[in-house]
Design a protein around this motif. Structure first.
Motif, PDB file in Angstrom:
ATOM      1  N   ASN A   1      -8.295   4.817   2.900  1.00 43.52           N
ATOM      2  CA  ASN A   1      -7.383   5.788   3.196  1.00 43.52           C
ATOM      3  C   ASN A   1      -6.875   6.534   1.592  1.00 43.52           C
ATOM      4  OD1 ASN A   1      -7.496   6.971   5.669  1.00 43.52           O
ATOM      5  ND2 ASN A   1      -6.613   4.573   5.917  1.00 43.52           N
ATOM      6  N   GLY A  61      -2.639   7.330   4.601  1.00 44.30           N
ATOM      7  CA  GLY A  61      -1.051   7.596   5.625  1.00 44.30           C
ATOM      8  C   GLY A  61      -2.867   5.814   6.375  1.00 44.30           C
ATOM      9  N   GLU A  62      -2.499   6.112   8.011  1.00 43.78           N
ATOM     10  CA  GLU A  62      -2.972   4.669   8.483  1.00 43.78           C
ATOM     11  C   GLU A  62      -3.224   3.708   8.051  1.00 43.78           C
ATOM     12  OE1 GLU A  62      -6.281   7.011  10.362  1.00 43.78           O
ATOM     13  OE2 GLU A  62      -5.878   8.713  10.272  1.00 43.78           O
ATOM     14  N   GLY A  63      -2.352   3.316   7.431  1.00 44.02           N
ATOM     15  CA  GLY A  63      -2.310   1.561   6.561  1.00 44.02           C
ATOM     16  C   GLY A  63      -2.747   1.277   5.878  1.00 44.02           C
ATOM     17  N   SER A 123       0.436   1.911   3.970  1.00 53.10           N
ATOM     18  CA  SER A 123       1.316   3.410   4.215  1.00 53.10           C
ATOM     19  C   SER A 123       1.338   4.259   4.987  1.00 53.10           C
ATOM     20  CB  SER A 123       1.208   4.357   3.102  1.00 53.10           C
ATOM     21  OG  SER A 123       1.634   5.029   3.379  1.00 53.10           O
ATOM     22  N   HIS A 124       2.127   4.660   6.103  1.00 52.02           N
ATOM     23  CA  HIS A 124       1.998   5.599   7.572  1.00 52.02           C
ATOM     24  C   HIS A 124       3.145   6.597   7.294  1.00 52.02           C
ATOM     25  CE1 HIS A 124       0.635   1.610   9.168  1.00 52.02           C
ATOM     26  NE2 HIS A 124       2.027   0.822   8.726  1.00 52.02           N
ATOM     27  N   GLU A 158      10.107   3.950   7.339  1.00 48.90           N
ATOM     28  CA  GLU A 158       9.579   3.550   8.616  1.00 48.90           C
ATOM     29  C   GLU A 158       7.917   3.645   8.276  1.00 48.90           C
ATOM     30  OE1 GLU A 158      12.101   5.081   9.509  1.00 48.90           O
ATOM     31  OE2 GLU A 158      12.519   3.466  10.146  1.00 48.90           O
ATOM     32  N   HIS A 159       8.237   4.570   6.931  1.00 50.35           N
ATOM     33  CA  HIS A 159       6.408   4.831   6.154  1.00 50.35           C
ATOM     34  C   HIS A 159       5.590   3.856   5.563  1.00 50.35           C
ATOM     35  CE1 HIS A 159       7.506   9.500   6.271  1.00 50.35           C
ATOM     36  NE2 HIS A 159       7.226   9.163   7.462  1.00 50.35           N
TER      37      HIS A 159
END
Ligand code: AKG
Ligand code: FE2
Length: 330
Positions: free
Chosen positions: A82, A138-140, A210-211, A171-172
């Motif tokens: 990612n 994202g997706e971690g 990171s989300h 939250e991100h």
């Protein structure tokens, strides 16, 4: 066409206070560096290059060593899911112009940031810039703990990370976590128009998972032609020197090694988070890390090791917090 580079604003923000931060705690945070026209332009250009498929998966390199010709080579590299990047120095000038990325090109070519850093922190005397753009999907997506270089690998001495995330919420995640040994960690939110500048060979850092749907960052790498002894030997934390017996923690040569022991758990966690399902690679990296930590521990007396594990990292004191506070523009 991009608007002209906001030189006056940059000059004013990267000033004496920033110099004090960089020299004492090893990093400085500047908010509101370029203004929203510029951050919008830069973000859109990164997105465009990403959509065109020009960014490539980021890799972390391990087991650097000298080869038989005395040249520095790496043993292997592992890619991070990612995290997509492009080093602008790898694109020829003509091609860069054709890509229609005026803001990125101006950021690359304008010397205001470099000159301001040199004025504020003359020990570094940086002369050249490389730029890497990053799109974290994202997706971690995250980075393991690392130094951006070591002095036998390159003449990279100051790193800047410029964030372009106007919708960021806690939250991100995706904070830049800085490890200012012997002090405790500091998490820096990747807020829009925030520039974090730090010493490339001395500041241990990582990116937390990171989300956010997208996380934008531009990394600026500044190089020196030649090292000044001062820039390699900045003692930092002058106020802490007054505490008797603590001097060894501040030694620029050992700080780096001791930090691997003190932040050992963080190191492992960050490796596990960064490389997704690549289990074999993760185990190999961790096995090497363990070996290194055990080797460092063997060099220390039991008393010193005990002290390190019990008392370090130190809580941030008032002096530390004052120097680590963001310097604010508009
Ligand atoms: O994405 C970030 O916040 C920092 C990236 C980084 O550490 C690097 O490019 O070396
Ligand atoms: Fe880095």
């Amino acid at each position: 066409m991009a608007q002209s580079f906001p030189k006056a604003r940059v000059n004013q923000l990267i000033g004496e206070d920033f110099g004090q931060s960089l020299e004492n705690v090893g990093f400085g945070i500047i908010d509101g560096l370029l203004g929203s026209d510029w951050t919008n332009g830069l973000r859109q250009e990164i997105k465009k290059l990403y959509d065109q498929g020009l960014l490539v998966p980021n890799k972390t390199y391990y087991e650097g060593r000298k080869d038989e010709n005395g040249r520095f080579v790496y043993g292997y590299s592992v890619s991070k899911p990612n995290v997509h990047e492009l080093d602008l120095s790898t694109i020829e000038l003509q091609k860069r112009k054709e890509l229609d990325i005026p803001h990125l090109n101006a950021l690359y070519e304008d010397e205001t940031i470099q000159k301001s850093i040199n004025r504020a922190a003359p020990d570094f005397n940086i002369t050249k810039l490389d730029i890497k753009i990053q799109y974290n999907a994202g997706e971690g997506g995250c980075f393991p703990m690392h130094f951006d270089t070591t002095t036998n690998v390159s003449k990279r001495r100051v790193t800047g990370t410029l964030y372009l995330n106007p919708d960021w919420i806690p939250e991100h995640g995706g904070q830049l976590r800085v490890y200012p040994f012997p002090y405790d960690i500091m998490d820096v939110d990747p807020l829009n128009d925030r520039l974090v500048l730090f010493s490339s060979h001395e500041t241990l850092h990582r990116v937390m998972p990171s989300h956010a749907p997208a996380r934008y960052c531009i990394t600026l790498w500044y190089y020196v032609d030649q090292d000044s002894p001062q820039s390699l030997q900045i003692p930092r934390f002058s106020w802490l020197r007054q505490v008797e017996g603590i001097g060894f923690l501040l030694n620029p040569n050992t700080r780096k090694l001791l930090s691997k022991i003190v932040y050992d758990n963080h190191w492992r966690e960050s490796v596990r988070q960064s490389f997704g399902e690549q289990k074999e690679e993760i185990e190999k990296i961790l096995a090497n890390h363990n070996k290194e930590v055990e080797h460092i521990k063997k060099q220390l007396s039991p008393e010193i090791l005990d002290f390190l594990l019990q008392c370090v990292p130190l809580a941030h004191g008032e002096d530390f917090l004052k120097l680590a506070r963001p310097i604010k523009g508009e």
